[in-house]
Design an enzyme around this catalytic site. Structure first.
Site, PDB file in Angstrom:
ATOM      1  N   CYS A   1       0.845  -1.194   0.000  1.00 25.16           N
ATOM      2  CA  CYS A   1       0.000   0.000   0.000  1.00 25.16           C
ATOM      3  C   CYS A   1       0.882   1.246   0.000  1.00 25.16           C
ATOM      4  O   CYS A   1       1.836   1.333   0.783  1.00 25.16           O
ATOM      5  CB  CYS A   1      -0.900  -0.004   1.235  1.00 25.16           C
TER       6      CYS A   1
ATOM      7  N   SER B   1      -6.959  -9.459  11.008  1.00 29.88           N
ATOM      8  CA  SER B   1      -7.047  -8.100  10.466  1.00 29.88           C
ATOM      9  C   SER B   1      -7.005  -7.096  11.606  1.00 29.88           C
ATOM     10  O   SER B   1      -7.963  -6.975  12.376  1.00 29.88           O
ATOM     11  CB  SER B   1      -8.339  -7.934   9.661  1.00 29.88           C
TER      12      SER B   1
ATOM     13  N   GLU C   1       3.191  -5.609   8.659  1.00 22.92           N
ATOM     14  CA  GLU C   1       3.529  -4.216   8.377  1.00 22.92           C
ATOM     15  C   GLU C   1       4.641  -3.726   9.306  1.00 22.92           C
ATOM     16  O   GLU C   1       5.574  -3.039   8.867  1.00 22.92           O
ATOM     17  CB  GLU C   1       2.289  -3.333   8.528  1.00 22.92           C
TER      18      GLU C   1
END
Length: 342
Positions: free
Chosen positions: A107, A233, A137
């Site tokens: 992203c 998530s 991440e």
């Protein structure tokens, strides 16, 4: 005795959050895999889950994507896509050694955090990264400057944080965190390090913030909040936490409508529904249908923001698509993963 009419006290209703579901980074990543499969044919390897959603991963697997945990699981010379969560320089080097053909679907908002980490490390700052240990991440960002980055998971961690020079310290964050908890962590860090610098621009992604704001607007009116999203998530789990913090009596995270327990509806008149940023809209529609079958037919939108951001496809894929005469545009379609494969 008939049930109360919609809008009357005691009437069953659904408050539906807007925005919800796919953000621009997720849409870009999913389309990257779809178009790579169309252009190159299967198999296309993907390092880690392209996004943290069970339905998306299963659907893409059925089309010919092969998901692996580590780069060395990809056959030498094959094509591999890096997930939306980003990877460290070490992973890029592993891919180069294996002669892999890479497509980087990180992203752009995560890439921004990586660049900030590199820049502050080059200026010899200590970087306090607010995030969750083990999240892909965080691993990718930390890998950009491991000797300069200290992970701070929560406000409770601040007490043990040490830096070399309190005058040269900056905080960055994972993009999918709770805004409130992150700001509390930063507040405590600033109490300890008054000269703490902020990132050049907000690290928590616009979509994460917007989805949390929508939940905050509706939470106090909801007896039950159903968040559609997967357990791995981060941003989806935060939505449940935000709902409970802002007044919802009960909150649950589900991947599919059939995971909802009918007992959750006991004594409930208002159900809130939202979804994490990696959830296709078809799964939300399934939840609304499930609720409608149980008398929750009145659906009212609660809008916190309008979103129109679109990110272009990765340059490597765009080049090959253009050479083959294919369309290189990204649609912004929350329902882009088809229901037929659910």
């Amino acid at each position: 005795m008939s049930a109360p009419a919609p809008g009357q006290p005691g009437a069953k209703r659904v408050l539906l959050a807007a925005p919800r579901g796919y953000c621009a980074g997720v849409d870009r990543a999913v389309i990257t895999v779809e178009k790579a499969l169309e252009l190159y044919g299967p198999p296309v390897y993907v390092r880690k889950e392209i996004v943290h959603n069970k339905h998306v991963v299963v659907t893409l697997e059925k089309r010919g994507a092969i998901f692996v945990d580590e780069t060395d699981e990809v056959p030498e010379g094959a094509r591999v896509i890096f997930s939306a969560h980003g990877v460290s320089p070490a992973v890029h080097e592993e891919a180069r050694v294996l002669n892999l053909r890479t497509i980087d679907a990180t992203c752009p908002l995560v890439t921004k955090v990586h660049r900030e980490a590199v820049r502050f490390a080059d200026d010899d700052y200590d970087i306090l990264l607010v995030g969750h240990e083990g999240h892909e991440e965080v691993e990718g960002t930390t890998g950009e400057a491991p000797e300069h980055i200290t992970l701070v998971e929560s406000p409770a961690d601040v007490e043990k944080v040490q830096v070399r020079d309190p005058a040269k310290v900056v905080w960055l964050s994972q993009t999918t965190l709770s805004v409130d908890e992150t700001m509390e962590t930063v507040r405590r860090l600033r109490e300890k390090f008054p000269l703490l610098q902020d990132p050049p621009s907000d690290d928590i992604c616009y979509a994460t913030q917007n989805r949390q704001v929508a939940v905050k607007k509706m939470a106090a009116e909801c007896d039950l909040m159903i968040v559609v999203g997967s357990q791995n998530s981060s941003n989806s789990k935060r939505l449940v936490e935000v709902a409970l913090e802002y007044g919802t009596r009960e909150g649950h995270l589900v991947d599919y409508a059939d995971e909802i327990d009918a007992a959750w509806l006991d004594g409930v008149t208002t159900v809130g529904v939202t979804s994490g940023a990696s959830v296709p809209e078809v799964l939300v529609r399934d939840v609304l249908d499930w609720l409608a079958e149980r008398g929750f037919e009145d659906v009212q939108a609660v809008t916190a923001a309008e979103e129109s951001i679109i990110f272009s496809l990765p340059s490597e894929l765009r080049r090959d698509l253009k050479a083959a005469g294919h369309d290189t545009k990204v649609r912004y379609d929350p329902g882009s993963v088809p229901a037929a494969l659910h």
